[in-house]
Write a protein that holds these residues in place. Sequence first.
Motif, PDB file in Angstrom:
ATOM      1  N   LYS A   1       0.786  -1.405   0.150  1.00  0.00           N
ATOM      2  CA  LYS A   1       0.018  -0.042   0.009  1.00  0.00           C
ATOM      3  C   LYS A   1       0.802   1.193  -0.025  1.00  0.00           C
ATOM      4  N   ILE A   2       0.506   2.300  -0.779  1.00  0.00           N
ATOM      5  CA  ILE A   2       1.051   3.507  -0.737  1.00  0.00           C
ATOM      6  C   ILE A   2      -0.152   4.649  -0.057  1.00  0.00           C
ATOM      7  N   GLY A   3      -0.125   4.838   0.980  1.00  0.00           N
ATOM      8  CA  GLY A   3      -1.361   5.716   1.399  1.00  0.00           C
ATOM      9  C   GLY A   3      -2.420   5.068   1.112  1.00  0.00           C
ATOM     10  N   GLU A   4      -3.543   5.645   0.377  1.00  0.00           N
ATOM     11  CA  GLU A   4      -4.672   4.692   0.005  1.00  0.00           C
ATOM     12  C   GLU A   4      -4.731   3.915  -0.903  1.00  0.00           C
ATOM     13  N   LEU A   5      -3.592   3.811  -1.662  1.00  0.00           N
ATOM     14  CA  LEU A   5      -3.464   3.047  -3.200  1.00  0.00           C
ATOM     15  C   LEU A   5      -3.217   1.703  -3.114  1.00  0.00           C
ATOM     16  N   PHE A   6      -3.731   0.617  -3.317  1.00  0.00           N
ATOM     17  CA  PHE A   6      -3.373  -0.730  -3.025  1.00  0.00           C
ATOM     18  C   PHE A   6      -2.655  -1.402  -4.406  1.00  0.00           C
ATOM     19  N   LEU A   7      -1.459  -1.867  -4.151  1.00  0.00           N
ATOM     20  CA  LEU A   7      -0.639  -2.162  -5.306  1.00  0.00           C
ATOM     21  C   LEU A   7      -0.378  -3.588  -5.165  1.00  0.00           C
ATOM     22  N   SER A   8      -0.811  -4.186  -6.233  1.00  0.00           N
ATOM     23  CA  SER A   8      -0.371  -5.765  -6.446  1.00  0.00           C
ATOM     24  C   SER A   8       1.158  -6.241  -6.365  1.00  0.00           C
ATOM     25  N   SER A   9       1.893  -5.021  -6.782  1.00  0.00           N
ATOM     26  CA  SER A   9       3.405  -5.617  -6.605  1.00  0.00           C
ATOM     27  C   SER A   9       4.097  -4.429  -6.105  1.00  0.00           C
ATOM     28  N   PRO A  10       5.184  -4.478  -5.278  1.00  0.00           N
ATOM     29  CA  PRO A  10       5.909  -3.363  -4.760  1.00  0.00           C
ATOM     30  C   PRO A  10       6.673  -2.275  -5.730  1.00  0.00           C
ATOM     31  N   ILE A  11       6.857  -2.972  -7.032  1.00  0.00           N
ATOM     32  CA  ILE A  11       7.609  -2.462  -8.099  1.00  0.00           C
ATOM     33  C   ILE A  11       6.719  -1.476  -8.889  1.00  0.00           C
ATOM     34  N   PHE A  12       7.331   0.085  -9.088  1.00  0.00           N
ATOM     35  CA  PHE A  12       6.361   0.663  -9.964  1.00  0.00           C
ATOM     36  C   PHE A  12       7.466   1.430 -11.133  1.00  0.00           C
ATOM     37  N   ILE A  13       6.848   1.448 -12.243  1.00  0.00           N
ATOM     38  CA  ILE A  13       7.545   2.037 -13.320  1.00  0.00           C
ATOM     39  C   ILE A  13       7.448   3.638 -12.941  1.00  0.00           C
ATOM     40  N   ASN A  14       8.776   4.178 -12.635  1.00  0.00           N
ATOM     41  CA  ASN A  14       8.702   5.622 -12.400  1.00  0.00           C
ATOM     42  C   ASN A  14       8.801   6.707 -13.603  1.00  0.00           C
ATOM     43  N   ALA A  15       8.392   7.655 -13.018  1.00  0.00           N
ATOM     44  CA  ALA A  15       8.378   8.814 -14.368  1.00  0.00           C
ATOM     45  C   ALA A  15       9.322   9.124 -15.255  1.00  0.00           C
ATOM     46  N   MET A  16       9.161   8.844 -16.380  1.00  0.00           N
ATOM     47  CA  MET A  16       9.927   9.145 -17.519  1.00  0.00           C
ATOM     48  C   MET A  16       9.801   9.975 -18.626  1.00  0.00           C
TER      49      MET A  16
ATOM     50  N   VAL B   1       3.204  -2.887 -20.701  1.00  0.00           N
ATOM     51  CA  VAL B   1       3.967  -3.697 -19.680  1.00  0.00           C
ATOM     52  C   VAL B   1       3.260  -3.767 -18.063  1.00  0.00           C
ATOM     53  N   ALA B   2       3.044  -2.443 -17.761  1.00  0.00           N
ATOM     54  CA  ALA B   2       2.302  -2.224 -16.438  1.00  0.00           C
ATOM     55  C   ALA B   2       1.128  -2.934 -16.281  1.00  0.00           C
ATOM     56  N   ARG B   3       0.157  -3.082 -17.336  1.00  0.00           N
ATOM     57  CA  ARG B   3      -1.163  -3.614 -17.295  1.00  0.00           C
ATOM     58  C   ARG B   3      -0.832  -5.330 -17.102  1.00  0.00           C
ATOM     59  N   LYS B   4       0.205  -5.861 -17.865  1.00  0.00           N
ATOM     60  CA  LYS B   4       0.387  -7.332 -18.089  1.00  0.00           C
ATOM     61  C   LYS B   4       1.132  -7.765 -16.681  1.00  0.00           C
ATOM     62  N   CYS B   5       1.952  -6.907 -16.017  1.00  0.00           N
ATOM     63  CA  CYS B   5       2.576  -7.146 -14.839  1.00  0.00           C
ATOM     64  C   CYS B   5       2.002  -6.600 -13.490  1.00  0.00           C
ATOM     65  N   GLY B   6       0.921  -5.905 -13.577  1.00  0.00           N
ATOM     66  CA  GLY B   6       0.240  -5.238 -12.451  1.00  0.00           C
ATOM     67  C   GLY B   6       0.925  -4.096 -11.801  1.00  0.00           C
ATOM     68  N   LEU B   7       1.820  -3.409 -12.491  1.00  0.00           N
ATOM     69  CA  LEU B   7       2.555  -2.607 -11.913  1.00  0.00           C
ATOM     70  C   LEU B   7       1.845  -1.102 -12.084  1.00  0.00           C
ATOM     71  N   VAL B   8       2.095  -0.077 -10.968  1.00  0.00           N
ATOM     72  CA  VAL B   8       1.967   1.190 -11.227  1.00  0.00           C
ATOM     73  C   VAL B   8       2.764   2.079 -12.270  1.00  0.00           C
TER      74      VAL B   8
END
Length: 351
Positions: free
Chosen positions: A48-63, A81-88
């Motif tokens: 969790k980050i604040g009120e956001l529930f994440l299925s993975s702790p990895i996210f693709i950061n701003a680029m 890729v984010a959709r298929k791997c469940g990433l933010v």
Amino acid sequence: MSRAKRKMDHIEHSLSTGQERKHGFEDITFVHQSLPDSSVANVKLHTKIGELFLSSPIFINAMTGGGGEQTYRINKSLASVARKCGLVLAVGSQMSAIKDPDEAFTYRVVREENPNGIILANLGSEATVEQAKRAVDMVEANALQIHLNVIQELVMPEGDRDFTGALKQIEQITNTLSVPIIVKETGFGISKEAAEELKGIGVSSVDVGGFGGTNFSKIENARRSKKLQYFDSWGIPTTTSIVEVKEVMQQHGSVIASGGVQSPLDIAKSIALGASAVGMAGYLLKILLADGEEGLIEEITSIHEDLTMIMTALGVNTIDQLKQVPLIISGNTHHWLTERGMDTKKFSIKR
Ligand code: FNR
């Protein structure tokens, strides 16, 4: 120089300058557990980050975004890729599309490609409340990242020179927007003092964006003739910054680790130091451009599998439990934290 050209320059120079690998992860060692009482099948990676529930702790950061067709294609692939791997997924700074609406398609594509995923909008701390609302609407964002990038701006030949009033701007956005705000650095780290100021205006999620990964001083120096080399080794290493910010946030906010994160072990160490999630930028971009979407999906799948193995070895089933495992802090990270009056011993026992 146009913003669109600068966006492509950043991608090109980030790949050629590479990652520093001076993030301090080598100073962190887990205490091995011979009786972990765990099983790979029981490990869960959600967080969790604040009120956001994440299925993975990895996210693709701003680029990226705002550089026409090329950045459209990169954002489309990252969103797939984010959709298929469940990433933010966070998009790059949207100021280019706020200034030139013809660039909005390069950002909107992430929502088209990933209609139900968690998407983060992104703007700098110079943004007004109105601009922040437009950025969120543009990608139907679940949260807004506000980036701090003083060193990059100073080294950028056409960059900002006046940084007064940034905290006030962030406060206004935080008080007005309906989505959560995440304040992030871009590779120079966030100190305890800065985290205290952010907490004081109501920011509860901070991405440390530490030194040791993509280096925006080097990237901007590559674009100018009179070099400001003294900024090339400037910044708070990632491991140190995680501890500095966590000291302030404790249980009342979320720390996101980023800055040179490349491996499942880096991720596990970040979480054990107190992070709830981990952002990766330059490393994932490099894989996408070299090996395509399939290559990137393979790498993320492998990182998820290996993180599961590491958590099993440490005897934990959840990300929250991983935050409590004992570890030893040595080297420069130990030196820095001790000098700054932070207790490194508390990490050496189960918390
Ligand atoms: C970035 N980063 C970035 N950050 C941000 O908040 N807004 C932006 O527009 C960008 N643009 C950008 C372009 C490129 C090509 C790269 C590689 C990075 C910074 C990024 O989100 C991250 O904070 C740093 O790159 C540090 O993480 P890594 O790359 O070491 O994992």
